[in-house]
Structures are given as structure tokens and as C-alpha cells.
Design an enzyme around this catalytic site. Sequence first.
Site, PDB file in Angstrom:
ATOM      1  N   HIS A   1      65.277  44.177  33.058  1.00 42.23           N
ATOM      2  CA  HIS A   1      65.810  45.157  34.003  1.00 42.23           C
ATOM      3  C   HIS A   1      66.122  46.496  33.323  1.00 42.23           C
ATOM      4  O   HIS A   1      66.510  46.526  32.156  1.00 42.23           O
ATOM      5  CB  HIS A   1      67.080  44.619  34.670  1.00 42.23           C
ATOM      6  CG  HIS A   1      66.829  43.423  35.537  1.00 42.23           C
ATOM      7  ND1 HIS A   1      66.257  43.522  36.773  1.00 42.23           N
ATOM      8  CD2 HIS A   1      67.038  42.096  35.320  1.00 42.23           C
ATOM      9  CE1 HIS A   1      66.144  42.309  37.302  1.00 42.23           C
ATOM     10  NE2 HIS A   1      66.609  41.422  36.449  1.00 42.23           N
TER      11      HIS A   1
ATOM     12  N   CYS B   1      42.815  25.138  33.305  1.00 39.24           N
ATOM     13  CA  CYS B   1      43.199  26.251  34.181  1.00 39.24           C
ATOM     14  C   CYS B   1      43.573  27.479  33.346  1.00 39.24           C
ATOM     15  O   CYS B   1      43.198  28.591  33.659  1.00 39.24           O
ATOM     16  CB  CYS B   1      44.378  25.865  35.062  1.00 39.24           C
ATOM     17  SG  CYS B   1      44.009  24.513  36.178  1.00 39.24           S
TER      18      CYS B   1
END
Lengths: 421, 481, 121
Positions: free
Chosen positions: B50, B402
Site C-alpha cells: 500500500h 499449469c
Amino acid sequence: MKSYDIVIVGGGPAGLAAAVSARESGIESILILERDNELGGILNQCIHNGFGLHTFKEELTGPEYAYRFIEKVYELGIEYKLHTMVMDISHDKIVTAMNRTDGMFQIQAGAVILAMGCRERPRGALNIPGYRPAGIYSAGTAQRLVNIEGYMPGHEVVILGSGDIGLIMARRMTLEGATVKVVAELMPYSGGLKRNIVQCLDDFGIPLKLSHTVVDIEGRERVKAVTIARVENGKPVPGTEERYTCDTLLLSCGLIPENELSRSAGVEMSPITNGPVVNESLETNIPGVFACGNVLHVHDLVDYVSEEARKAGANAARYIKDGCKDAEAGQVIEIAATDGARYTVPSTINLDRMEDLLTVRFRVGAVYQNAFVSVYFDDERVQHRKKKIMAPGEMEQVILQKKKLAEHDGLKKITIKIEAE
Amino acid sequence: MLYDVIIIGAGVTGSAVARELSRYKLNVCVLEKYEDVCCGTSKANSAIVHAGFDAAEGSLMAKMNVRGNVMMGDLARDLDIPFKRNGALVVCIHEEAKDGLQELYDRGIANGVKELRILNREECLEMEPNLSDNVVAALYAPTSGIICPFELNIAMAENAAMNGVDFFFNTEVEELHRDGEIWKLRTNNGEYKTRYVVNAAGLYADYFHNMVSAKKIHITPRRGDYCLLDKEVGGHVSCTIFPQPTKLGKGVLVSPTIHGNLIVGPTAVDIENKEGVNTTAAGIADLIAKANDHVRNLPIRKVITSFAGLRAHEDHHEFILGEVEDAPHFIDCAGIESPGLTSSPAIGEYIGGLMKDLMGLEEKEDWIATRKGVLHPGDLSLEERNELIKKNPAYGNIICRCEYVTEGEILDAIHRPLGARSLDGIKRRTRAGMGRCQAGFCTPRSMEILNRELGIPYEKLTKLGGRSTLLTGKSKEVEKE
Amino acid sequence: MEKRNLTCIGCPMGCQITVEFEGEEILSVKGNTCAIGDKYARNEVLHPERTVTSTVYISGGKLPRVPCKTASNIPKDKIFECMKVINHAAVKAPVKIGDVLVEDVAGTGVNVVATRNVEAV
């Protein structure tokens, strides 16, 4: 860079049948790339019987069915590489793959046959609420653990989804001494074959709860209990919850064609099947790239996979031998699926390249009793066949005759519909 | 043995403090009740670095946030972890709420956040075409970033371990008290003794604090549900998209992750159970609805997993950092909720400085500031990759198809300091099992590797340590006979 | 007279068949679309049979288990007895498809055979 006429991605039932057929059509230079440590794909773990009634007119187990094709591949001396992961397929058919001994290598393919199969829809994709403990397996993972590795994933089992693998695993777990408490199915009908419902559930008194889903999973470390509830209009109905203590939840909630490689190669995909869009030759929008088996659309029976793959193999062979014929040249007829028919494979026909008979496969979107499968050539109904029962779990087919298509002047569109009368 | 410092908790805070303390000539250990680092709040959050405009001006939270944000670039480089300043947009969708943006802006400036700007509707849509049609304006914070919380936590802990900090896992502190000048900690694995205690116990920080202090604190587990979407749609937005904040927090964000997925969440529900990391149908529905307010055509069908995390919410919504007044040599790092991940390096630095003064510490000459992460062959050229495979064929063997994770990476993750011992341990270090099939394919293979490399019998292999065993036994009677 | 409703398993059609019978005598079979259905229904009511598939412990092989099946159907009520024998059986690699792993399982007169090759290591 090494080159092969045909590179087949995947050594499961589709890849094997395609390879055998391509060789029988006269292509010498063929390479199968398989990521697992043996040929045969998922059939190796499908140790139950019921395979091959159409292909071999006898009932085989998965490994036996696979071995019929593997033996052929050996006999014909078709090259294959195991433990080999295809990392990329480029638009111009350069296949990049990797294994322990060759490292990362590239192959120029004349034609590519996509035969990667499918994977199971995981818990995450279903947004099932609850904890995320050990003991939640897709049915196929559990099948591998039990049948190949010889381990039991759990003793008290709840199964979500009545797809065939789920039903088969209900029986397997029961035979191996586990207790399967219930099979819950979100839809009002089962996605599995009737035979499996009878022989895997009814035989052992395992209840099948239609229109039910899992609404909670308890247990922080290992599954402790699973709660299911009845579903109406896609939403669980409050007050219908039933809690089952168990240590294992198996999921059999649908299969997804494994098309990451196809997508990055630029193959056009169908949003319905999640597989490539193909023409009558099972060729994708990239000339010389073919697809067959569960990577193209999820099949119900492996026999149809083999049949389709044989066609793909023969068509790839023809592509190599005759050179690239423009799929757009000549009369191209679109095949549409409407009114209950969800999709068709193939979705276009080039009349010049069509064989005398063409099998068009499709699935319906709901259960139909005593309904008709109708085929329209433009606006004219040319086939109308009554079927006692059609269900989403089973593939349907219509057979088109080239002669009939040619007779229909200026035919643009073939439509397959389900009609009440 | 008497430790100089014992840190309770190997989350991101405890690990940051451990790394800072490892600079000094000290005997330090970390006690962790789970089997690995990064098993609590640190593993399930938004993974955002942040900017620092949210926290109240003058608060420790604001100070740590802004400092942590500034530190993150160098730290990520030193610890070899991926980090990207992708920027954040706080999106306003109601004309009448526009003042709120200005307030945030002003607070940000007061907190020392750099480069803040307020964008008009056109500027917003140009930057993020998938923002909701209702967008009116947004606060743009270019210094906001994305990081992998696992890798940050693991890297700091590994680096601390390299510098001599002991880590004891599966070791739960049950009780602690002061005996003369010494703190005695009773655990399930016997007694540990230390001169100083650092309480970095996350959700349980109040439990330990209240054990030693008359001035009670209270931490509420605030649950947040998340959905993680397939990499196929990871580019749906490029910045981190926030709604305007409310009393309950920063709201449901939509953001790319550092590894290219799309993350949506969290909800905010106060609960009682400090282990209550279960998602709920209502929570998932709620977050999808909220995300759709600010981002259009959210491809929620591409969800690959959902999960819930718990924030350690202290009643006054402020970090409690420092020596407890009535408990000498007991140092709190409590109430570390968002922006805790961002703040962690700053908290480490702050506590490190504090203890240096408190204890009169001397720096080591041979402190190692850097650490190499698990090697990712995907970052190499074809030639380099083949060189690597020739040297170590395990790098040619794909285990997770994957995420294209090789056996070589998994071996690296297992055999490095504080290595992986469970499926989740492997997952957090290598991403094996983190992809769209959610470990369906690689589970049996990873199990085989754990069995082979660590000699853990199959029946004892776990997903996440403790009683999370993966198998209940072998299939045939005859093998048990 | 007794009545049983069955789902035919002869093919994916899954016809719903109604059988009326008295003791060992079948009075009527309705709902089937082919001869397979008729035969299945009669058998299923009077002498239900199943093929059992499972795995057998194998030592010295490339795999820890070899998949197997009963070479033909066995009576349905013998399934668990058959499994008990299979669960206690042990064989040594190599094994080839069709090799008999268990003779005359559970007194049914049917052998349990391997359904894949397992090479020795």
C-alpha cells in the site's frame, strides 16, 4: 531444428489412435509427445471395464483398451517421447518441448495433432464455501492414488458431482473398504452413464441426491464434515441442509478441455465446448493443426475418441501428402446447433474435402424424452429421427451424406435441432 | 539454552523482526505453532504494498506503511523476490463522494506519500478501460505495488536463518512468565528461556500480551473472503482498483497479482474464531457484487480458487509496537492488520532499532543482507535453460503443468534453509499447485518427491502440517500384514 | 406376481425396463428397445452378475499394484467375497495382460486376471 511430418501432442487414446491412423495412411515421420511416464493417458487409471464395445466388440478395462493401441504403436515403430512436456506450439507449427534428457528442444512439424485431453474442474472453480483442508480431491486424482499408487485418500467419503469418474470412484472406494455416504449432483439429472448409476451406486445402496450441492466444508486440517443442501433455481434452499461427517470429499464436476497450448498457438476456440473450432477434417483455423478427443470436446465414450482420432490422423496424413489445400476454397457450409442442441463438431463443412459420410457429434442441453433430432438443410428439414431419451451426459450424432449435401443447390447452412414433434 | 530474544510467530512480522535482529551478535529463535513460516494472516491477504494514504495522520500505522513502501524496492532486490509498483486507483463512483478523495489525498500528503494525483473520469478510463461506467474520479497512487506475500515472508525468514536465527516449527507457546530476569515459555515441545520476548503472534498477540500485562488489549479476527482468477484474465486491470474506504477498511479491491492472476477481495466480517478461515457463500457473493460496482465485465467465471484470511484487528485500529509498560523485556508487535504486509520491513527496522538501544547491541561483521530465491528456469534463455538441465536433469521435468514448475524447483524448495515439508509448503515456495487445476495433477507427484527426499512415509505426508494428512493408508490388506 | 423396475445398462441408452415375474418365471419384460435389454432384464432379476475390477498387490514391479478383473461375470452377491480374496492376494512381477492372478475366486469358478503388463525392476 528437427522436423517431423506429424507431431502429436498427447499419447492418450486420442493421440495413439491418431498416430496409428496416420501411419496406416502412409506417413513415416510421426512423433508422439507424452508428458506422463507411459503411453495410454488417463485410461491407465480407469481400471474399470466398459471400454471398447464399439471399437472391439468386447468389453475391456481402460488399461486393456489402451494397450490395444499401444501395441499397435510399438508394432508400427511409431516414435514417441515420454516424460516430455510440450511448452509451446507456435502459429507456424514449431513445437517447443522439454524433458530431462533432451532438455528444451524445438521441432518443426508439418502438421500438428492436438490430443491433450482434458482436466477436471477443481474445487476452486466451483466456489464451494468452507475451509480448505486436506481430503478434498478431484475424483481423477483420487482414482490415480487408489488405482496406480495403491493409496487410500480416505475412509468416509462424500462425492459431489455424478459425472462418470465420480460414479466409478464411488464403487472403487466402496470395494476398497471405504464408506461412500452420498453422491450429490447439482443438476436435476446425472451427467453419468446409466450403467454407472446402476452398477456403481444402486448396487451398493449409495444414495444419489439430485439438485443438491455442497454448501459447507468443515475441518481446518483434514475434512471433518460436509454439508449439502437442495438447490432451486441455482441457489441452495435454506433449511434443507444435511451434514455428513466424513474425511474426504471427491469432486466430479465436469471436465475442461486442456487448451492452453492451442490458445497460445492462436487456435480459434468454441466458448461452448472450450475446444477448438474445427471443420469437416477436424482441422482448426490454423491449416495443418488438427484436434481430436477430449481436447476438442469432452466425449462420453472412449470408442468415439478413437474413431474421431483416426479421422484426424488420416486427415493430417492427407494434408501432408496432398499439400495444404485451402479450406476456404470451394463451397463451405456452416453447421449450426439450435433448439436444445448445444454445439456441433465439426462446425463447418467444405464440400470438396468432405468424405462420403460425415459424422457430426453434438450434445443436448437438457433431458429430452421422445423428442426428435432434426437436420435442416437451409430451411428444409431433411432428417427427423425420434429418440426415446437424450441427456446432456451422452453424446448424440447425425450422419450426413455428401451426396445429399451436393444435391441441395447452394446449401449454406445445416441446422441441427431438437424438436418435440 | 538461554536465548537473548525469542520471537513468537513466524509470520511476516516475526520474520521481519528476526531478519533485523540477525544483524546483531545475539542468540535469537522464532517459535511457530504451525509447520512452516507464513501460515496465518501472512498467507491470506490482498498481497498489496500500500502507498500509505489510508492510515490516520501521525499514527504508527501511517509511519510504518509509508516507510515499508519505500523500503520494499531495495528489499525485494536484496531478497530476490518479485515486486512491482503497478499503482493504485481509489475509484469514486458517486459525484457527492468526491470530497472523500480529496480527504484521502490530503491525508496521503500529510503521511508523506509521494506522487499522489486526483484523476478525472476521462483520465481514469484512459488508464483503466475496464473501470465501471459510473466512475467519477479517482485518487492515483503510483507508488502502490504488488508482491507475493509468501515469498516476502519466506525470504525474510530464510535470510534470518542464514544469519543464525533458529526456527522451531510445530512449537506452540502455551504459557509464559517472567522468572527474575528471564522469560520462561512453556510450549508443547518443552520450555524455552530468553531474556527478551517479541510478541508477533498475529491474531493471538492479545493472548500473550494479556498474559503479562494488566493493560489489556483486544484483537478481533476480521475475516476477508477472496477470489483468485485465472491468469488468462490477469490483465483485466493493470492498477490495483480500490473503492473509497469505509470504517471497516479499504473495501473490495480488484488487482493483478505479481504472478499475473487477478485477485478480488476482501470482504470484512468480524468473527470470534481465530482459526475461522472458512469462506462463506454470502461472503463470495458479496465480494463479487462489490467488485462489480467499480470494475465492469469482471470475468468472475474464471475463478480458480477462493480463500479467506483473518486480519488481526485491534480495537483502536493501530499498530502496537514496543516494550510493554508493565512487562519489562516483553516487546509487542500487535494489531498488525492491513497494511501489515507493507509495513513488515519497517516494523522489523523499528523493532530492531528499539532493541539495539534497549539491549546495547553490536552488529555482526559477517551479516549477509541478500538471499537467492528458488531458481525459476522460465526466466532463463533457451541456452541457459538447457545448460541447467544438462547439469541437473530435474529442471527438465515438469511437475506442475499449469504453472510449469519443474522438479528442480521443488527440490530447491525442499532443500533450502527452512525448506518445504508439505504440499502447501511446496506451493508457497514454487507455485506448484497454484494454477488452474489447483494441484489435481501434481499432488501425487509432489507427494512422491516429499517421500523420496525427506523420507516422510506416504501416510504421514500432509497438505499443511499437523493433522492434515493426505492419505489414510495403503489400499490392500496384504500389504498391512 | 412381483414387479421390478430396472435401468438397462446394455448401452448408453439406459432404457427403463419393467419386469413382471413370479419365482423363477419371467412373465413380461417391457420398456426395452432391443434384445440386449430383454436378456439383461431377465438375468438381472433372476441371476444378477457383475464383472469385478480392482487391483492386486504386486512386488518387484514397476508399479505397486497391478489392475485386474474377473475374467467373466460373477454373481452379484459374491462381489465382496471376491474383493476379500483380491485384497489378500499378492503376486510377483513381471505380469502380463491376461495372466491369472487368482484362480477360482471365492468359489465362483472364475479367475481374476491382470489387465495390464507390469515389468519387473
